[in-house]
Design an enzyme around this catalytic site. Sequence first.
Site, PDB file in Angstrom:
ATOM      1  N   LYS A  89      70.891  21.537  31.506  1.00 29.79           N
ATOM      2  CA  LYS A  89      69.728  22.041  32.233  1.00 29.79           C
ATOM      3  C   LYS A  89      69.644  23.543  32.021  1.00 29.79           C
ATOM      4  O   LYS A  89      70.570  24.281  32.359  1.00 29.79           O
ATOM      5  CB  LYS A  89      69.841  21.725  33.725  1.00 29.79           C
ATOM      6  N   ASP A 108      66.682  14.300  49.144  1.00 28.87           N
ATOM      7  CA  ASP A 108      65.701  13.895  48.145  1.00 28.87           C
ATOM      8  C   ASP A 108      66.189  12.663  47.397  1.00 28.87           C
ATOM      9  O   ASP A 108      66.115  12.591  46.166  1.00 28.87           O
ATOM     10  CB  ASP A 108      65.424  15.042  47.174  1.00 28.87           C
ATOM     11  N   GLY A 168      63.537  16.504  28.896  1.00 28.87           N
ATOM     12  CA  GLY A 168      62.501  16.612  29.917  1.00 28.87           C
ATOM     13  C   GLY A 168      62.169  18.053  30.197  1.00 28.87           C
ATOM     14  O   GLY A 168      63.000  18.948  30.022  1.00 28.87           O
ATOM     15  N   GLY A 221      60.346  20.412  33.262  1.00 29.14           N
ATOM     16  CA  GLY A 221      59.836  20.465  34.617  1.00 29.14           C
ATOM     17  C   GLY A 221      59.307  21.842  34.942  1.00 29.14           C
ATOM     18  O   GLY A 221      59.246  22.732  34.084  1.00 29.14           O
ATOM     19  N   ALA A 222      58.924  22.015  36.214  1.00 30.22           N
ATOM     20  CA  ALA A 222      58.341  23.287  36.625  1.00 30.22           C
ATOM     21  C   ALA A 222      59.359  24.420  36.620  1.00 30.22           C
ATOM     22  O   ALA A 222      58.988  25.585  36.531  1.00 30.22           O
ATOM     23  CB  ALA A 222      57.734  23.140  38.019  1.00 30.22           C
ATOM     24  N   TYR A 223      60.647  24.077  36.714  1.00 29.99           N
ATOM     25  CA  TYR A 223      61.656  25.108  36.907  1.00 29.99           C
ATOM     26  C   TYR A 223      62.655  25.200  35.768  1.00 29.99           C
ATOM     27  O   TYR A 223      63.593  25.991  35.834  1.00 29.99           O
ATOM     28  CB  TYR A 223      62.412  24.858  38.224  1.00 29.99           C
ATOM     29  N   GLY A 224      62.520  24.406  34.752  1.00 28.76           N
ATOM     30  CA  GLY A 224      63.486  24.478  33.665  1.00 28.76           C
ATOM     31  C   GLY A 224      63.321  23.327  32.701  1.00 28.76           C
ATOM     32  O   GLY A 224      62.426  22.489  32.832  1.00 28.76           O
ATOM     33  N   VAL A 225      64.199  23.292  31.733  1.00 30.38           N
ATOM     34  CA  VAL A 225      64.156  22.296  30.669  1.00 30.38           C
ATOM     35  C   VAL A 225      65.511  21.594  30.612  1.00 30.38           C
ATOM     36  O   VAL A 225      66.556  22.237  30.785  1.00 30.38           O
ATOM     37  CB  VAL A 225      63.861  22.963  29.307  1.00 30.38           C
ATOM     38  N   VAL A 226      65.498  20.282  30.406  1.00 33.00           N
ATOM     39  CA  VAL A 226      66.728  19.529  30.218  1.00 33.00           C
ATOM     40  C   VAL A 226      66.837  19.159  28.740  1.00 33.00           C
ATOM     41  O   VAL A 226      65.930  18.528  28.179  1.00 33.00           O
ATOM     42  CB  VAL A 226      66.765  18.250  31.083  1.00 33.00           C
TER      43      VAL A 226
END
Length: 414
Positions: free
Chosen positions: A58, A154, A36, A38-43
């Site tokens: 991550k 969350d 995946g 995302g806006a803040y990093g990659v998994v």
Amino acid sequence: MLLTPPPSPQLATSLAPEDRLGCVLAGRLELVSILGIGAYGVVYQAIDRLTNIPYAVKALPKAGLDSRQRRFQRREIALHNQASQHPNVVSLLRILDSPDCTFVVIEFCPEGDLFSNITEHGRFVGDDQLAKHAFLQILDAVQYCHSTGIYHRDLKPENILVTNHGHTVKLADFGLATTDSVTSDFGCGSTFYMSPECQQAPTRPYARYAAAPNDVWSLGVILVNLTCGRNPWKKASVDDSTFRAFLKDPKFLSSILPISPELNLILRRIFECDPTKRITLQELRDMIINCPRLTTTSYNNLPPSPPSSPYVYVDSMDCANMALPPSPPASPPPHQQFRPHSSEWSLFEPASKQNSSCSSLSTDSGYESESPFPDAGQRLAPPVFNFYGNVIPLNEHEKPYYAQSTYAPTVAAF
């Protein structure tokens, strides 16, 4: 105390996500695919070359972060590490440091997140026993977090990972977690799951709300997700016609959802607008265990429940959008960048995965993979942190986690 997270950083890195594929971390972990973005990093998915055990990694870039944003990044890692002492929290195993990136090694859950399991795989809905078993595990993880002074803020199906054919669920993503029992971070989390007090605009200076009851409210929405495959409303606000109907009639949910009278009573205790009167986690656990039947449509052989009384007031648009679509779209391929799609009217459709607000460094930990690797099968001892030093190698001999823990996975009494 860290105040409200700063605005999202503009991350810049010299490496594209796919450029790290094939890299070997600590001489052992090879990054083999992208789970995946995302806006803040990659998994990434990684494979231990010595044991062939898969892990999730991550990658949190350092470029573009100021000192305050780096503190929030470290807080997320530290709170996740503390919470992962519990077996129903995704294990944080290692922190690996490089000049441009911090790599967080966590256990790999190949069955994806709870959202995908409900909407794409058809799990839990219609199976009271499995839904109860899963919910008690989530509840126990949250109760453990609260006992150590951690409030997640969350809680949602996207942040809960699934393994063991749906029989084990694990809490993930501590990007919005806090140790403040009373907080001023209004609007923190995902709208579907926020309590009324969290969503309201502060009416006076230094306004605050309690973090623990807000988590309890989120658990109630997740309970509806598990049992009915939908959300009870779009927003717990008087601006939402479905929520207004619930406030007017305590039997409203049982008139539009296939829930048992017993579950309706539990939900009324959870969705108490006064946070000081809202059910506690221990009370909720006891009521769930003793609940003979969650829904009226379960295929389990449970005692029948009297029919719900009819109810005529439902906004037609709201009611129509509570149903799940029959054919959700497939998950994006591993190398395709993840782009969440917002939907003004959707309640619990696959396109309605929400980005959480109020976080500078929250990475969606709910990841999916089509890879056929089995689950790791054991939890390893938490690491000694080294945020800015050399890369921490994996030890040759790891101690099994469960030998050290007094917590065991929840087994529901049916």
